[in-house]
Design a protein around this motif. Structure first.
Motif, PDB file in Angstrom:
ATOM      1  N   ALA A  21       0.941  -0.951   0.016  1.00  0.00           N
ATOM      2  CA  ALA A  21      -0.096  -0.437   0.066  1.00  0.00           C
ATOM      3  C   ALA A  21       1.108   1.213   0.121  1.00  0.00           C
ATOM      4  O   ALA A  21       0.845   2.525  -1.300  1.00  0.00           O
ATOM      5  N   PHE A  22       1.651   1.036   0.544  1.00  0.00           N
ATOM      6  CA  PHE A  22       2.143   2.341   1.202  1.00  0.00           C
ATOM      7  C   PHE A  22       3.733   2.971  -0.309  1.00  0.00           C
ATOM      8  O   PHE A  22       4.115   3.674  -0.412  1.00  0.00           O
ATOM      9  N   ALA A  23       3.974   1.939  -0.465  1.00  0.00           N
ATOM     10  CA  ALA A  23       5.174   1.672  -2.046  1.00  0.00           C
ATOM     11  C   ALA A  23       4.283   2.354  -2.937  1.00  0.00           C
ATOM     12  O   ALA A  23       5.353   2.644  -4.131  1.00  0.00           O
ATOM     13  N   TRP A  24       2.844   1.775  -2.997  1.00  0.00           N
ATOM     14  CA  TRP A  24       2.147   2.136  -4.483  1.00  0.00           C
ATOM     15  C   TRP A  24       1.766   3.726  -4.318  1.00  0.00           C
ATOM     16  O   TRP A  24       1.997   4.995  -4.990  1.00  0.00           O
ATOM     17  N   ILE A  25       1.965   4.094  -2.805  1.00  0.00           N
ATOM     18  CA  ILE A  25       1.122   5.135  -2.585  1.00  0.00           C
ATOM     19  C   ILE A  25       2.500   7.069  -2.509  1.00  0.00           C
ATOM     20  O   ILE A  25       2.946   7.587  -3.710  1.00  0.00           O
ATOM     21  N   LEU A  26       3.891   5.958  -2.593  1.00  0.00           N
ATOM     22  CA  LEU A  26       5.334   6.771  -2.662  1.00  0.00           C
ATOM     23  C   LEU A  26       5.836   6.556  -3.785  1.00  0.00           C
ATOM     24  O   LEU A  26       6.217   7.786  -4.401  1.00  0.00           O
ATOM     25  N   VAL A  27       5.173   5.793  -4.374  1.00  0.00           N
ATOM     26  CA  VAL A  27       5.945   5.569  -5.657  1.00  0.00           C
ATOM     27  C   VAL A  27       5.238   6.736  -6.940  1.00  0.00           C
ATOM     28  O   VAL A  27       6.036   7.626  -7.679  1.00  0.00           O
ATOM     29  N   SER A  28       4.024   6.724  -6.627  1.00  0.00           N
ATOM     30  CA  SER A  28       3.246   7.756  -7.503  1.00  0.00           C
ATOM     31  C   SER A  28       3.531   8.810  -7.268  1.00  0.00           C
ATOM     32  O   SER A  28       3.530  10.003  -7.884  1.00  0.00           O
ATOM     33  N   ILE A  29       3.978   9.639  -5.648  1.00  0.00           N
ATOM     34  CA  ILE A  29       3.876  10.692  -5.474  1.00  0.00           C
ATOM     35  C   ILE A  29       5.176  10.981  -5.918  1.00  0.00           C
ATOM     36  O   ILE A  29       5.722  12.399  -6.341  1.00  0.00           O
ATOM     37  N   PHE A  30       5.943  10.841  -6.097  1.00  0.00           N
ATOM     38  CA  PHE A  30       8.162  11.032  -6.376  1.00  0.00           C
ATOM     39  C   PHE A  30       7.714  10.490  -8.176  1.00  0.00           C
ATOM     40  O   PHE A  30       8.123  11.545  -9.106  1.00  0.00           O
ATOM     41  N   GLY A  31       7.175   9.708  -8.523  1.00  0.00           N
ATOM     42  CA  GLY A  31       6.788  10.527 -10.012  1.00  0.00           C
ATOM     43  C   GLY A  31       5.613  11.407 -10.610  1.00  0.00           C
ATOM     44  O   GLY A  31       6.070  11.168 -11.734  1.00  0.00           O
ATOM     45  N   ALA A  32       5.147  11.667 -10.055  1.00  0.00           N
ATOM     46  CA  ALA A  32       4.479  12.850 -10.403  1.00  0.00           C
ATOM     47  C   ALA A  32       5.263  14.115 -10.549  1.00  0.00           C
ATOM     48  O   ALA A  32       4.969  14.793 -10.922  1.00  0.00           O
ATOM     49  N   ILE A  33       6.479  14.369  -9.900  1.00  0.00           N
ATOM     50  CA  ILE A  33       7.234  15.369  -9.954  1.00  0.00           C
ATOM     51  C   ILE A  33       7.482  16.060 -10.721  1.00  0.00           C
ATOM     52  O   ILE A  33       7.370  17.187 -11.182  1.00  0.00           O
ATOM     53  N   PRO A  34       7.991  14.564 -11.835  1.00  0.00           N
ATOM     54  CA  PRO A  34       8.524  15.360 -13.274  1.00  0.00           C
ATOM     55  C   PRO A  34       7.529  15.952 -13.758  1.00  0.00           C
ATOM     56  O   PRO A  34       7.810  16.782 -14.763  1.00  0.00           O
ATOM     57  N   PHE A  35       5.877  15.832 -13.935  1.00  0.00           N
ATOM     58  CA  PHE A  35       5.518  16.535 -14.627  1.00  0.00           C
ATOM     59  C   PHE A  35       4.484  17.223 -14.425  1.00  0.00           C
ATOM     60  O   PHE A  35       4.835  18.474 -15.010  1.00  0.00           O
ATOM     61  N   TYR A  36       5.388  17.742 -12.917  1.00  0.00           N
ATOM     62  CA  TYR A  36       4.784  19.182 -11.977  1.00  0.00           C
ATOM     63  C   TYR A  36       6.088  20.079 -11.692  1.00  0.00           C
ATOM     64  O   TYR A  36       5.554  21.308 -12.850  1.00  0.00           O
ATOM     65  N   ILE A  37       7.376  19.753 -11.856  1.00  0.00           N
ATOM     66  CA  ILE A  37       8.266  20.563 -12.822  1.00  0.00           C
ATOM     67  C   ILE A  37       8.479  21.158 -13.656  1.00  0.00           C
ATOM     68  O   ILE A  37       8.746  21.723 -13.825  1.00  0.00           O
ATOM     69  N   SER A  38       8.090  19.794 -15.279  1.00  0.00           N
ATOM     70  CA  SER A  38       8.294  20.644 -15.997  1.00  0.00           C
ATOM     71  C   SER A  38       6.935  21.136 -16.400  1.00  0.00           C
ATOM     72  O   SER A  38       7.428  22.356 -17.787  1.00  0.00           O
ATOM     73  N   GLY A  39       6.093  21.670 -16.060  1.00  0.00           N
ATOM     74  CA  GLY A  39       5.526  22.116 -16.015  1.00  0.00           C
ATOM     75  C   GLY A  39       4.227  21.633 -17.038  1.00  0.00           C
ATOM     76  O   GLY A  39       3.713  22.426 -17.982  1.00  0.00           O
ATOM     77  N   ALA A  40       4.177  20.853 -17.840  1.00  0.00           N
ATOM     78  CA  ALA A  40       3.503  19.992 -18.120  1.00  0.00           C
ATOM     79  C   ALA A  40       1.726  19.697 -18.188  1.00  0.00           C
ATOM     80  O   ALA A  40       1.338  20.262 -19.125  1.00  0.00           O
ATOM     81  N   ILE A  41       2.552  19.382 -16.724  1.00  0.00           N
ATOM     82  CA  ILE A  41       0.845  19.468 -15.692  1.00  0.00           C
ATOM     83  C   ILE A  41       1.099  20.688 -14.112  1.00  0.00           C
ATOM     84  O   ILE A  41       1.464  20.146 -13.322  1.00  0.00           O
ATOM     85  N   PRO A  42       0.381  22.068 -14.573  1.00  0.00           N
ATOM     86  CA  PRO A  42       0.599  22.361 -13.814  1.00  0.00           C
ATOM     87  C   PRO A  42       0.257  22.059 -12.377  1.00  0.00           C
ATOM     88  O   PRO A  42       1.042  22.751 -11.211  1.00  0.00           O
ATOM     89  N   SER A  43      -0.655  21.823 -12.223  1.00  0.00           N
ATOM     90  CA  SER A  43      -0.919  21.145 -11.221  1.00  0.00           C
ATOM     91  C   SER A  43      -0.746  20.195 -10.300  1.00  0.00           C
ATOM     92  O   SER A  43      -1.066  19.286 -10.996  1.00  0.00           O
TER      93      SER A  43
END
Length: 480
Positions: free
Chosen positions: A73-95
């Protein structure tokens, strides 16, 4: 609860994610796109987090069922949170909530998207977006077990918590060997599909990312019009056939390699899975023939969409929301049924449906003959009552969650078709639903609360409810 072992294992998972992030990073460098720095920053952040977790000293490496569920459960949640960082930092997905939704959709192989414009995204982002499907398809923890030793055969509790289906069998004596074998088959099928797609004149990059989406039965495309953008019947048939193959229990491929053909022929789940595809395809074909002026095109579109929906991939070659209502109802039922247990597909699974139907038949007979002792069998083997009870519990839990999550999403005020099918599509890890979230729509119109609710639905669907429910239960962490 062995907290040190949980933290250390999650550290290993994050370390593997760090290494996997190098692939989109290199892709971004090769294509000289704007996402290079975003991936570099993400790699550094994830590496620091993984090192911190790995520094936790483990005295007892034993993993029991409760640790297995918690780790998953926690591995999937954390992997998703860290995996979301490139989308956000790059500006591809601003939110960041949108970035998290897209990432969870990727890792859970759902394919639901908030993006309205895909083709202009940087190549590195497009690669990572589709690669999350491939990683999550067979399972994040299964991948880690295939390359990193965890805790001997005690790690079977981790595998049981992550591998979809009512039961999980070891294909070879050691659990790590099973994980390696599963991934060997997975990689081989992916490579074969890439070859077939390239042979159909699909560009190499496109072939690779679409193979990721097919293998993980995820459905993220790099084209706004999905597979329809290529306008190639050959490519549609190749992808449809491979979607169907990846919806098969991987044990079947192992049996084929071992030349156990009799066991394959006698497999009930495979028989019903293929039968459902055939019946649904023909039913929809004859229903939409008047729209397409002939059997050939209607069959191709029908077969592709049935294969896409039952395997919960979500690729599209037509807007099925424009088809007759009966065809939409058939597809909605396929969303709920899903693919085979032990495959990369989502949904309730065909094997569970078979067990439920056999249980109903047995219980009806018991009303007439109260003293009857009726055993439920699958493939000629008697199922343990515990397995049958677990299937019933899963079905009830699935329906209750479907109702509760639909109630929360309904606060957005959209029509019933959109609201209900969006939750069904996310819990079944399908992607597109009906109404506003059909193949020509997306999930961008939902509120942040609904997006988080639907993200939770995706995790519930991929982890088959119980790991996430148990991880959310305070009683799990109380000292006894």
């Amino acid at each position: 609860m062995n907290y040190r072992m949980i933290i250390n294992t999650i550290g290993r998972v994050l370390a593997v994610e760090t290494v996997l992030l190098l692939l989109p990073f290199v892709t971004a460098i090769l294509y000289q796109d704007s996402s290079v720095s975003a991936f570099l920053i993400t790699i550094l952040i994830t590496a620091v987090a993984s090192i911190g977790a790995l520094l936790v000293k483990v005295r007892n490496r034993v993993i029991y069922a409760k640790e297995g569920f918690t780790i998953v459960a926690f591995a999937w949640i954390l992997v998703s949170i860290f995996g979301a960082i490139p989308f956000y930092i790059s500006g591809a997905i601003p939110s960041f909530i949108d970035s998290l939704f897209e990432t969870i959709s990727g890792f859970t192989t759902t394919g639901a998207s908030i993006l309205t414009e895909i083709e202009t995204l940087p190549k590195g982002i497009l690669f990572w977006r589709s690669f999350t499907h491939w990683i999550g398809g067979m399972g994040v923890l299964v991948f880690v077990m295939a390359i990193v030793p965890l805790a001997g055969d005690r790690s079977i509790h981790v595998m049981r918590a992550e591998v979809p289906g009512p039961t999980m069998e070891k294909l070879v004596p050691r659990i790590k060997g099973t994980a390696k074998l599963l991934y060997s088959i997975y990689i081989l099928l992916t490579v074969v599909e890439v070859i077939f797609l390239v042979a159909g004149k699909m560009p190499v990059f496109d072939s690779l990312v679409h193979a990721f989406g097919t293998a993980g039965t995820g459905g993220f495309s790099i084209m706004n019009a999905s597979i329809a953008a290529y306008g190639s019947p050959y490519l549609e048939y190749v992808i449809a056939i491979f979607m169907m193959l990846f919806g098969v229990n991987f044990t079947i491929f192992f049996l084929l390699l071992a030349r156990e053909f009799k066991l394959v022929i006698k497999n009930e789940e495979l028989f019903w899975y293929l039968s459902i595809i055939l019946i649904a395809t023909l039913a929809i074909t004859f229903s939409i023939m008047p729209q397409y002026g002939g059997f050939g095109e209607a069959f191709r579109l029908s077969f592709f969409q049935v294969s896409s929906i039952i395997t919960t991939t979500g690729y599209a070659t037509a807007d099925y929301c424009q088809w007759p209502m009966v065809t939409q109802m058939i597809l909605l039922l396929l969303m709920i049924v899903g693919a085979c247990a032990g495959s990369t597909g989502g949904g309730m699974k065909v094997s569970r449906l078979i067990i439920l139907l056999k249980k109903v038949r047995r219980d009806i007979h018991k009303l007439i003959h109260p003293r009857m002792v009726g055993a439920i069998k699958m493939d000629g083997k008697t199922l343990q009552q515990e397995t049958v009870d677990n299937v019933s519990l899963y079905f009830i839990s699935y329906m209750l969650l479907l109702f509760v999550l639909s109630l929360i999403v309904s606060l957005d005020g959209f029509d019933f078709t959109t609201t209900f099918s969006s939750v069904v599509a996310c819990m079944g890890n399908i992607g597109p639903g009906l109404g506003m979230v059909g193949p020509s729509g997306n999930f961008s119109g939902f509120s942040n609360l609904s997006k988080l609710t639907l993200s939770l639905a995706m995790l519930f669907g991929r982890l088959e409810i119980f790991p996430l429910l148990l991880a959310m239960s305070p009683s799990l962490y109380r000292k006894k």
